[in-house]
Design a protein around this motif. Structure first.
Motif, PDB file in Angstrom:
ATOM      1  N   GLU A 155      14.011 -10.736  14.784  1.00 16.14           N
ATOM      2  CA  GLU A 155      12.858 -10.112  14.128  1.00 16.14           C
ATOM      3  C   GLU A 155      13.308  -9.006  13.182  1.00 16.14           C
ATOM      4  OE1 GLU A 155       9.326 -10.400  17.460  1.00 16.14           O
ATOM      5  OE2 GLU A 155      10.937  -8.956  17.771  1.00 16.14           O
ATOM      6  N   ARG A 156      14.290  -8.231  13.615  1.00 18.18           N
ATOM      7  CA  ARG A 156      14.806  -7.107  12.816  1.00 18.18           C
ATOM      8  C   ARG A 156      15.215  -7.593  11.424  1.00 18.18           C
ATOM      9  NH1 ARG A 156      17.359  -2.140  12.977  1.00 18.18           N
ATOM     10  NH2 ARG A 156      16.480  -1.755  15.025  1.00 18.18           N
ATOM     11  N   GLU A 157      15.989  -8.660  11.381  1.00 11.17           N
ATOM     12  CA  GLU A 157      16.464  -9.166  10.094  1.00 11.17           C
ATOM     13  C   GLU A 157      15.300  -9.622   9.223  1.00 11.17           C
ATOM     14  OE1 GLU A 157      20.017 -11.998   8.309  1.00 11.17           O
ATOM     15  OE2 GLU A 157      19.458 -12.187  10.425  1.00 11.17           O
ATOM     16  N   LYS A 158      14.338 -10.330   9.815  1.00  6.76           N
ATOM     17  CA  LYS A 158      13.200 -10.815   9.044  1.00  6.76           C
ATOM     18  C   LYS A 158      12.321  -9.676   8.544  1.00  6.76           C
ATOM     19  CE  LYS A 158      11.035 -14.561   9.826  1.00  6.76           C
ATOM     20  NZ  LYS A 158      10.126 -15.601  10.413  1.00  6.76           N
ATOM     21  N   ILE A 159      12.137  -8.651   9.371  1.00  2.18           N
ATOM     22  CA  ILE A 159      11.323  -7.496   8.973  1.00  2.18           C
ATOM     23  C   ILE A 159      11.959  -6.765   7.798  1.00  2.18           C
ATOM     24  CG2 ILE A 159      10.556  -5.190   9.707  1.00  2.18           C
ATOM     25  CD1 ILE A 159      10.172  -6.455  12.553  1.00  2.18           C
ATOM     26  N   VAL A 160      13.244  -6.465   7.910  1.00  4.23           N
ATOM     27  CA  VAL A 160      13.911  -5.732   6.830  1.00  4.23           C
ATOM     28  C   VAL A 160      13.930  -6.568   5.559  1.00  4.23           C
ATOM     29  CG1 VAL A 160      16.026  -4.586   6.087  1.00  4.23           C
ATOM     30  CG2 VAL A 160      15.287  -4.412   8.474  1.00  4.23           C
ATOM     31  N   ASN A 161      14.180  -7.869   5.685  1.00  2.00           N
ATOM     32  CA  ASN A 161      14.146  -8.748   4.511  1.00  2.00           C
ATOM     33  C   ASN A 161      12.798  -8.670   3.807  1.00  2.00           C
ATOM     34  OD1 ASN A 161      16.750  -9.754   4.724  1.00  2.00           O
ATOM     35  ND2 ASN A 161      16.157 -11.559   5.895  1.00  2.00           N
ATOM     36  N   LYS A 162      11.729  -8.704   4.582  1.00  3.33           N
ATOM     37  CA  LYS A 162      10.378  -8.673   4.005  1.00  3.33           C
ATOM     38  C   LYS A 162      10.094  -7.350   3.310  1.00  3.33           C
ATOM     39  CE  LYS A 162       7.505 -11.187   3.916  1.00  3.33           C
ATOM     40  NZ  LYS A 162       7.072 -12.082   2.802  1.00  3.33           N
ATOM     41  N   VAL A 163      10.450  -6.243   3.963  1.00  4.76           N
ATOM     42  CA  VAL A 163      10.202  -4.930   3.359  1.00  4.76           C
ATOM     43  C   VAL A 163      10.999  -4.761   2.071  1.00  4.76           C
ATOM     44  CG1 VAL A 163      10.393  -2.436   3.681  1.00  4.76           C
ATOM     45  CG2 VAL A 163       9.603  -3.871   5.569  1.00  4.76           C
ATOM     46  N   VAL A 164      12.261  -5.137   2.086  1.00  2.00           N
ATOM     47  CA  VAL A 164      13.109  -5.032   0.885  1.00  2.00           C
ATOM     48  C   VAL A 164      12.540  -5.900  -0.240  1.00  2.00           C
ATOM     49  CG1 VAL A 164      15.385  -5.615  -0.067  1.00  2.00           C
ATOM     50  CG2 VAL A 164      15.210  -4.396   2.120  1.00  2.00           C
ATOM     51  N   GLU A 165      12.091  -7.099   0.108  1.00  2.00           N
ATOM     52  CA  GLU A 165      11.512  -8.010  -0.890  1.00  2.00           C
ATOM     53  C   GLU A 165      10.270  -7.406  -1.533  1.00  2.00           C
ATOM     54  OE1 GLU A 165       8.839 -12.051  -0.793  1.00  2.00           O
ATOM     55  OE2 GLU A 165      10.399 -11.837   0.748  1.00  2.00           O
ATOM     56  N   VAL A 166       9.384  -6.853  -0.717  1.00  2.00           N
ATOM     57  CA  VAL A 166       8.119  -6.308  -1.229  1.00  2.00           C
ATOM     58  C   VAL A 166       8.354  -5.049  -2.062  1.00  2.00           C
ATOM     59  CG1 VAL A 166       5.889  -5.309  -0.575  1.00  2.00           C
ATOM     60  CG2 VAL A 166       6.770  -7.310   0.646  1.00  2.00           C
ATOM     61  N   VAL A 167       9.229  -4.176  -1.577  1.00  2.00           N
ATOM     62  CA  VAL A 167       9.503  -2.923  -2.296  1.00  2.00           C
ATOM     63  C   VAL A 167      10.197  -3.196  -3.629  1.00  2.00           C
ATOM     64  CG1 VAL A 167      10.859  -0.795  -2.217  1.00  2.00           C
ATOM     65  CG2 VAL A 167       9.526  -1.500  -0.233  1.00  2.00           C
ATOM     66  N   ASP A 168      11.078  -4.196  -3.649  1.00  2.00           N
ATOM     67  CA  ASP A 168      11.717  -4.654  -4.885  1.00  2.00           C
ATOM     68  C   ASP A 168      12.386  -3.518  -5.667  1.00  2.00           C
ATOM     69  OD1 ASP A 168      12.485  -6.581  -6.754  1.00  2.00           O
ATOM     70  OD2 ASP A 168      10.641  -6.348  -7.925  1.00  2.00           O
ATOM     71  N   LYS A 169      13.111  -2.653  -4.927  1.00  2.68           N
ATOM     72  CA  LYS A 169      13.921  -1.581  -5.519  1.00  2.68           C
ATOM     73  C   LYS A 169      13.118  -0.467  -6.192  1.00  2.68           C
ATOM     74  CE  LYS A 169      17.913  -3.262  -4.323  1.00  2.68           C
ATOM     75  NZ  LYS A 169      18.738  -2.571  -3.297  1.00  2.68           N
ATOM     76  N   PHE A 202       0.828  -1.211   0.000  1.00  2.00           N
ATOM     77  CA  PHE A 202       0.000   0.000   0.000  1.00  2.00           C
ATOM     78  C   PHE A 202       0.859   1.258   0.000  1.00  2.00           C
ATOM     79  CE2 PHE A 202      -1.831   2.989   3.308  1.00  2.00           C
ATOM     80  CZ  PHE A 202      -2.664   3.691   2.441  1.00  2.00           C
ATOM     81  N   GLN A 203       1.837   1.311   0.882  1.00  2.00           N
ATOM     82  CA  GLN A 203       2.699   2.482   0.991  1.00  2.00           C
ATOM     83  C   GLN A 203       3.521   2.710  -0.277  1.00  2.00           C
ATOM     84  OE1 GLN A 203       3.254   4.853   3.484  1.00  2.00           O
ATOM     85  NE2 GLN A 203       1.370   4.084   4.399  1.00  2.00           N
ATOM     86  N   ALA A 204       4.057   1.634  -0.827  1.00  2.00           N
ATOM     87  CA  ALA A 204       4.966   1.747  -1.976  1.00  2.00           C
ATOM     88  C   ALA A 204       4.288   2.300  -3.225  1.00  2.00           C
ATOM     89  CB  ALA A 204       5.604   0.391  -2.268  1.00  2.00           C
ATOM     90  N   LYS A 205       2.956   2.279  -3.264  1.00  2.00           N
ATOM     91  CA  LYS A 205       2.235   2.854  -4.400  1.00  2.00           C
ATOM     92  C   LYS A 205       2.355   4.373  -4.441  1.00  2.00           C
ATOM     93  CE  LYS A 205      -1.422  -0.667  -4.433  1.00  2.00           C
ATOM     94  NZ  LYS A 205      -2.885  -0.892  -4.175  1.00  2.00           N
ATOM     95  N   ALA A 237      19.138  -3.250   2.227  1.00  2.00           N
ATOM     96  CA  ALA A 237      18.620  -1.896   2.467  1.00  2.00           C
ATOM     97  C   ALA A 237      19.431  -0.858   1.701  1.00  2.00           C
ATOM     98  CB  ALA A 237      18.651  -1.589   3.960  1.00  2.00           C
ATOM     99  N   ASP A 238      18.813   0.287   1.453  1.00  2.00           N
ATOM    100  CA  ASP A 238      19.444   1.348   0.672  1.00  2.00           C
ATOM    101  C   ASP A 238      20.097   2.421   1.527  1.00  2.00           C
ATOM    102  OD1 ASP A 238      18.483   0.569  -2.120  1.00  2.00           O
ATOM    103  OD2 ASP A 238      16.605   0.633  -0.990  1.00  2.00           O
ATOM    104  N   GLY A 239      19.712   2.505   2.794  1.00  2.00           N
ATOM    105  CA  GLY A 239      20.265   3.551   3.641  1.00  2.00           C
ATOM    106  C   GLY A 239      19.932   3.311   5.099  1.00  2.00           C
ATOM    107  N   LEU A 240      20.494   4.172   5.958  1.00  2.00           N
ATOM    108  CA  LEU A 240      20.366   4.041   7.404  1.00  2.00           C
ATOM    109  C   LEU A 240      19.878   5.347   8.016  1.00  2.00           C
ATOM    110  CD1 LEU A 240      23.920   2.484   7.882  1.00  2.00           C
ATOM    111  CD2 LEU A 240      21.772   1.200   7.700  1.00  2.00           C
ATOM    112  N   LEU A 241      19.050   5.241   9.029  1.00  2.00           N
ATOM    113  CA  LEU A 241      18.620   6.386   9.830  1.00  2.00           C
ATOM    114  C   LEU A 241      19.135   6.147  11.243  1.00  2.00           C
ATOM    115  CD1 LEU A 241      16.826   8.990  10.045  1.00  2.00           C
ATOM    116  CD2 LEU A 241      14.988   7.470  10.817  1.00  2.00           C
ATOM    117  N   ILE A 242      20.011   7.050  11.736  1.00  2.00           N
ATOM    118  CA  ILE A 242      20.691   6.803  13.009  1.00  2.00           C
ATOM    119  C   ILE A 242      20.441   7.963  13.975  1.00  2.00           C
ATOM    120  CG2 ILE A 242      22.896   6.325  14.121  1.00  2.00           C
ATOM    121  CD1 ILE A 242      23.888   5.160  11.494  1.00  2.00           C
TER     122      ILE A 242
END
Length: 290
Positions: free
Chosen positions: A54-68, A30-33, A96-101
């Motif tokens: 959980e962190r690794e699985k969450i980021v993996n899922k988001v990166v997969e769905v967004v698909d660049k 929804f967001q990526a649209k 991931a493409d970047g970091l927020l620190i």
């Protein structure tokens, strides 16, 4: 990294308070649209209570769905630089493409210490870094001259999310920063004035609910269509502010649950939105036709 709106997304949980990956997938789709970037595992994503597994699985899922299609930026901040470095490595491994620190909290530092802290971290990753200044949560403030020093000292530091709420400080920062240093608002209700001053966009909580609206607002400013931006800001400003009626992400989790994208479940120490605050959000949704 991006110009316009990046949503700092919520993390959906199921009734057992486990990460709901099916809900996460649908929400990211929804967001990526609409948005120009997705920020995962920030404050809004309840990052402090997310395990490393959980962190690794969450980021993996988001990166997969967004698909660049758009950048995925991961919140990796901590008051322990070694923990940040570990999170950064996990983010890179996940694509991931970047970091927020965020600036370090509790064991707060001096301004010189902040320069050294971010430099130490930046030297140990090649991913782009966005600094995150939020004094209300960290108890310390990245001053404009400090932010510029960090940026100039580290090639992979590309900008800052400014959530000090101090528009005078933000104006000073934008007036003294190098042209290529990005400045993003960390407050939805300050996106318009920050971008009018020369900022680049907003890392948004509000866009969890109305990503198309925040994109329209920010892109109107990019096109110098301030009349449209002002009209949108006027219409939605109260909702932007009331989504912080209690500690973020308590109100936005409730608001997103009303849209059916997640359950209204948070992890302690966060608790469900109060009944009085729910009524305020409900009334605003009705008034705005959401």
């Amino acid at each position: 990294m991006f110009k316009g709106v990046g949503t700092a997304i919520i993390t959906p949980f199921d009734k057992d308070k486990k990460v709901d990956f099916k809900a996460l997938e649908k929400f990211v789709e929804f967001q990526a649209k609409y948005v120009d970037a997705i920020i995962v595992l920030g404050t809004t994503g309840e990052a402090p209570t997310i395990s490393e597994y959980e962190r690794e699985k969450i980021v993996n899922k988001v990166v997969e769905v967004v698909d660049k299609k758009i950048p995925v930026i991961v919140g990796t901040g901590s008051n322990n630089p070694e923990h940040v470095i570990t999170n950064n490595m996990l983010a890179k491994k996940s694509g991931a493409d970047g970091l927020l620190i965020v600036n370090p909290y509790y064991n707060k530092s001096t301004q010189n210490g902040l320069v050294e802290y971010y430099t130490y971290i930046a030297e140990r990753t090649d991913l782009p870094i966005i600094l995150y200044n939020v004094p209300s949560r960290t108890g310390s403030n990245i001053l404009p001259e400090t932010a510029v020093k960090i940026f100039e000292k580290n090639e992979n530091v590309i900008g800052i999310k400014e959530a000090s709420g101090n528009i005078s400080q933000i104006a000073e920062l934008i007036s003294v920063k190098p042209e290529d240093m990005k400045v993003y608002s960390g407050n939805d209700d300050q996106a318009l004035p920050l971008m009018a001053l020369g900022g680049d966009g907003v890392i948004s909580v509000f866009s969890n609910v109305l990503p198309e609206v925040m994109k329209k607002l920010t892109h109107a400013i990019i096109k110098n269509d301030y009349k449209t931006a002002q009209e949108i800001n006027k219409k939605y400003n109260v909702l932007m502010r009331k989504l912080f009626i209690e500690v973020n992400p308590i109100p936005i989790k409730y608001a997103v649950s009303k849209l059916g994208y997640c359950k209204n479940i948070l992890r302690l120490p966060l608790v469900e939105l109060s009944e009085n605050s729910k009524k305020i959000i409900d009334n605003l949704f009705e008034e705005l036709g959401i």
